[in-house]
Enzyme design. Structure first.
Site, PDB file in Angstrom:
ATOM      1  N   GLU A  58      -0.430  -4.964   3.444  1.00 25.78           N
ATOM      2  CA  GLU A  58       0.279  -3.848   2.808  1.00 25.78           C
ATOM      3  C   GLU A  58       1.146  -3.092   3.812  1.00 25.78           C
ATOM      4  O   GLU A  58       2.294  -2.726   3.506  1.00 25.78           O
ATOM      5  CB  GLU A  58      -0.712  -2.853   2.176  1.00 25.78           C
ATOM      6  CG  GLU A  58      -1.609  -3.451   1.119  1.00 25.78           C
ATOM      7  CD  GLU A  58      -2.963  -3.908   1.658  1.00 25.78           C
ATOM      8  OE1 GLU A  58      -3.954  -3.765   0.935  1.00 25.78           O
ATOM      9  OE2 GLU A  58      -3.028  -4.422   2.801  1.00 25.78           O
ATOM     10  N   CYS A  89      -4.291   1.846   4.041  1.00 26.54           N
ATOM     11  CA  CYS A  89      -3.103   1.356   3.339  1.00 26.54           C
ATOM     12  C   CYS A  89      -2.746   2.270   2.166  1.00 26.54           C
ATOM     13  O   CYS A  89      -1.563   2.530   1.920  1.00 26.54           O
ATOM     14  CB  CYS A  89      -3.326  -0.069   2.866  1.00 26.54           C
ATOM     15  SG  CYS A  89      -3.455  -1.235   4.247  1.00 26.54           S
TER      16      CYS A  89
END
Length: 147
Positions: A58, A89
């Protein structure tokens, strides 16, 4: 005419990234960022190769998408990721103001939902897209590590 650009269509692209991570000995998580049915960023975990705990799929995709767009906000973008994002993330996704997150398998131990991490109020979340395929890849990876 049927729209081929479904959540499954883009999750398959994220799963291809996860397979690449698997082949490199990385935890098999893959991600793509999409805007207007176009993939603008693709990545997979690189924590082992880069020796960097922040090199999650991510995080790599957020950076690549921001570079592509020429700005830090990912408005009108969708992140497709094979595993529920962790709180690190999710925090970065909060700040990116991403419009939508679609993830495959849930992470009951380290996922942002379990940890109670908040996303941007305008971000929508879809979970469970191709979850079985994503979970199977993770199981296969960890089984290969235990041999």
């Amino acid at each position: 005419m049927e729209n081929i650009f479904t959540d499954d269509f883009f999750m398959k692209k994220a799963l291809q990234e996860a397979e690449m991570a698997f082949e490199k000995g990385e935890i098999p998580v893959g991600a793509v960022v999409v805007v207007n049915n176009t993939v603008i960023a693709r990545s997979h975990n690189l924590t082992e190769m880069l020796n960097d705990v922040t090199a999650h799929a991510e995080m790599q995709s957020i950076t690549a998408a921001a570079n592509y767009l020429g700005g830090k906000y990912l408005k009108d973008c969708t992140l497709y990721v094979t595993l529920e994002p962790c709180q690190m993330c999710a925090g970065a996704l909060y700040w990116s103001q991403i419009t939508k997150i679609v993830f495959g398998a849930s992470d009951e131990q380290r996922g942002f939902m379990t940890m109670g991490t908040k996303l941007h109020p305008k971000t929508t979340v879809v979970s469970g897209v191709m979850a079985d395929e994503a979970a199977e890849l993770m199981k296969r990876f960890f089984a290969s590590r235990r041999k």
